[in-house]
Structure formats: structure tokens, C-alpha cells
Write a protein that holds these residues in place. Structure first.
Motif, short mmCIF file in Angstrom:
data_model
loop_
_atom_site.label_atom_id
_atom_site.label_comp_id
_atom_site.label_asym_id
_atom_site.label_seq_id
_atom_site.Cartn_x
_atom_site.Cartn_y
_atom_site.Cartn_z
N ASP A 5 0.88 -1.44 -0.08
CA ASP A 5 0.19 0.05 0.11
C ASP A 5 0.79 1.18 0.12
N VAL A 6 0.88 1.84 -1.11
CA VAL A 6 1.92 3.16 -1.29
C VAL A 6 1.19 4.37 -0.57
N LEU A 7 0.14 4.46 -0.57
CA LEU A 7 -0.67 5.47 0.23
C LEU A 7 -0.43 5.19 1.66
N ASN A 8 -0.38 4.08 2.36
CA ASN A 8 -0.26 3.94 3.76
C ASN A 8 1.21 4.09 4.03
N ASP A 9 2.21 3.78 3.29
CA ASP A 9 3.72 4.06 3.65
C ASP A 9 3.87 5.50 3.47
N ALA A 10 3.21 6.31 2.69
CA ALA A 10 3.37 7.81 2.56
C ALA A 10 2.83 8.30 3.63
N LEU A 11 1.64 8.07 4.01
CA LEU A 11 0.95 8.76 5.16
C LEU A 11 1.87 8.32 6.56
N VAL A 12 2.40 7.33 6.69
CA VAL A 12 2.92 6.82 7.92
C VAL A 12 4.42 7.64 7.85
N SER A 13 4.76 7.82 6.75
CA SER A 13 6.37 8.53 6.83
C SER A 13 6.08 9.84 7.03
N ILE A 14 4.80 10.33 6.62
CA ILE A 14 4.47 12.00 6.93
C ILE A 14 4.27 12.15 8.51
N CYS A 15 3.47 11.12 9.01
CA CYS A 15 3.05 11.20 10.54
C CYS A 15 4.08 11.14 11.41
N ASN A 16 5.02 9.98 10.98
CA ASN A 16 6.43 10.05 11.70
C ASN A 16 7.23 11.42 11.83
N ALA A 17 7.40 11.80 10.58
CA ALA A 17 8.12 12.92 10.69
C ALA A 17 7.73 14.08 11.27
N GLU A 18 6.16 14.46 11.37
CA GLU A 18 5.77 15.38 11.80
C GLU A 18 5.74 15.29 13.49
N ARG A 19 5.71 14.15 13.84
CA ARG A 19 5.83 13.77 15.30
C ARG A 19 7.32 14.01 15.85
N LYS A 20 8.29 13.90 14.84
CA LYS A 20 9.75 14.29 15.12
C LYS A 20 10.15 15.80 14.98
N ARG A 23 10.93 19.28 9.05
CA ARG A 23 10.52 20.47 8.20
C ARG A 23 10.01 19.82 7.12
N GLN A 24 10.81 18.40 6.56
CA GLN A 24 10.39 18.03 5.27
C GLN A 24 10.54 16.56 5.54
N VAL A 25 9.92 15.86 4.28
CA VAL A 25 9.93 14.21 4.39
C VAL A 25 10.07 14.00 2.87
N LEU A 26 10.70 13.01 2.44
CA LEU A 26 10.81 12.48 1.37
C LEU A 26 10.04 11.11 1.35
N SER A 58 10.21 5.13 -10.21
CA SER A 58 9.00 5.28 -9.68
C SER A 58 8.50 6.64 -9.32
N GLY A 59 9.48 7.38 -9.19
CA GLY A 59 9.24 8.85 -8.58
C GLY A 59 9.44 8.96 -7.13
N LYS A 60 9.59 10.52 -6.62
CA LYS A 60 9.73 10.76 -5.12
C LYS A 60 8.91 11.92 -4.89
N ILE A 61 8.61 11.99 -3.98
CA ILE A 61 7.75 13.30 -3.53
C ILE A 61 8.65 14.04 -2.32
N VAL A 62 8.85 15.22 -2.18
CA VAL A 62 9.22 16.04 -1.17
C VAL A 62 8.03 16.94 -0.46
N VAL A 63 7.79 16.69 0.96
CA VAL A 63 6.78 17.25 1.40
C VAL A 63 7.32 17.98 2.40
N PHE A 64 6.74 19.53 2.40
CA PHE A 64 7.27 20.39 3.43
C PHE A 64 6.16 20.68 4.59
N LEU A 65 6.47 20.31 5.55
CA LEU A 65 5.50 20.29 6.55
C LEU A 65 5.51 21.54 7.43
#
Length: 130
Positions: A5-20, A23-26, A58-65
Motif C-alpha cells: 500500500d503506497v498511500l499507507n507508506d506515504a502517510l505513515v512517513s508523514i505522520c512520523n516526520a511530523e511527530r519528530k 520540516r520536510q520528508v521524502l 517510480s518517482g519521489k515526492i518531497v513534502v514540506f511540513l
């Protein structure tokens, strides 16, 4: 190993980076569903912006939190939610009526629950964020 599940992996990465407090997550790999989900989050101000990096794979996305996100997650399996049950799902998943959003995939595209009610369309539930 195969990504289930690509969406689940992405959202878990965002949530973990936000908790830590990052400022950004790949996020990798990228997908259309992840991009549309992030667009809904950005529209409501839970993330600042994101940029898609094309690496000819497959591409990458850099998200700025921005530190506003408390939790985000995926609902699996993607249950069918008719228009009348949207409020019931929102009551079960969101902490309050005042904030937080459910994300649906509908025939009108990927929408949050308020927009789906305005367009009077149901769909399959993808996830939530608040």
C-alpha cells in the motif's frame, strides 16, 4: 520486497516526520493517489507544499511540513460509503466536528468529506487527517 500500500507508506512517513518535528520528508514511490491526497491536505493547510521529483523510476515526492498535522491514516479495505453514511464515518474516525477531514475517491475525483457532501456524491473511503 513488494510495496503493498503506497498511500499507507506515504502517510505513515508523514505522520512520523511530523511527530519528530521535521520540516520536510521524502516519500517514495510516488503515485497519482498520493499526489491527489497531498493536494487535499495542502488545500486545507495541513502541509505547506510538495514537489514531485522525477528520477525516471517510480518517482519521489518531497513534502514540506508546517507542524499542524496531528494524525493521518489510511482506511483499509476501502469501504463503500454512500452519501447518507458520511456523517457516521466522520463521527467514528474524526476527533471533533470542527476539524479533521475524511478523504474519498468518488466519480468526481478525490475529495474531502465536506466537498463530497456538497457535490452530493458518495464513494470509497481512502483515509483521514486531522
Amino acid at each position: 520486497m513488494v510495496r503493498i500500500d503506497v498511500l499507507n507508506d506515504a502517510l505513515v512517513s508523514i505522520c512520523n516526520a511530523e511527530r519528530k518535528g521535521k520540516r520536510q520528508v521524502l516519500l517514495r514511490p510516488s503515485s497519482k493517489v498520493v499526489v491527489k491526497f497531498l493536494t487535499v491536505m495542502m488545500r486545507h493547510g495541513y502541509i505547506n507544499e510538495f514537489e514531485i521529483v522525477d528520477d525516471h523510476r517510480s518517482g519521489k515526492i518531497v513534502v514540506f511540513l508546517n507542524g499542524r498535522l496531528n494524525k493521518c491514516g489510511v482506511i483499509s479495505p476501502r469501504f463503500d460509503v454512500p452519501i447518507g453514511d458520511i456523517d457516521k464515518w466522520a463521527g467514528n474516525l474524526l476527533p471533533s466536528r470542527q476539524f479533521g477531514f475524511l478523504v474519498f475517491t468518488t466519480s468526481s475525483g478525490i475529495l474531502d468529506h465536506e466537498e463530497a457532501k456538497r457535490k452530493h456524491t458518495g464513494g470509497k473511503i481512502l483515509g483521514f487527517f486531522y
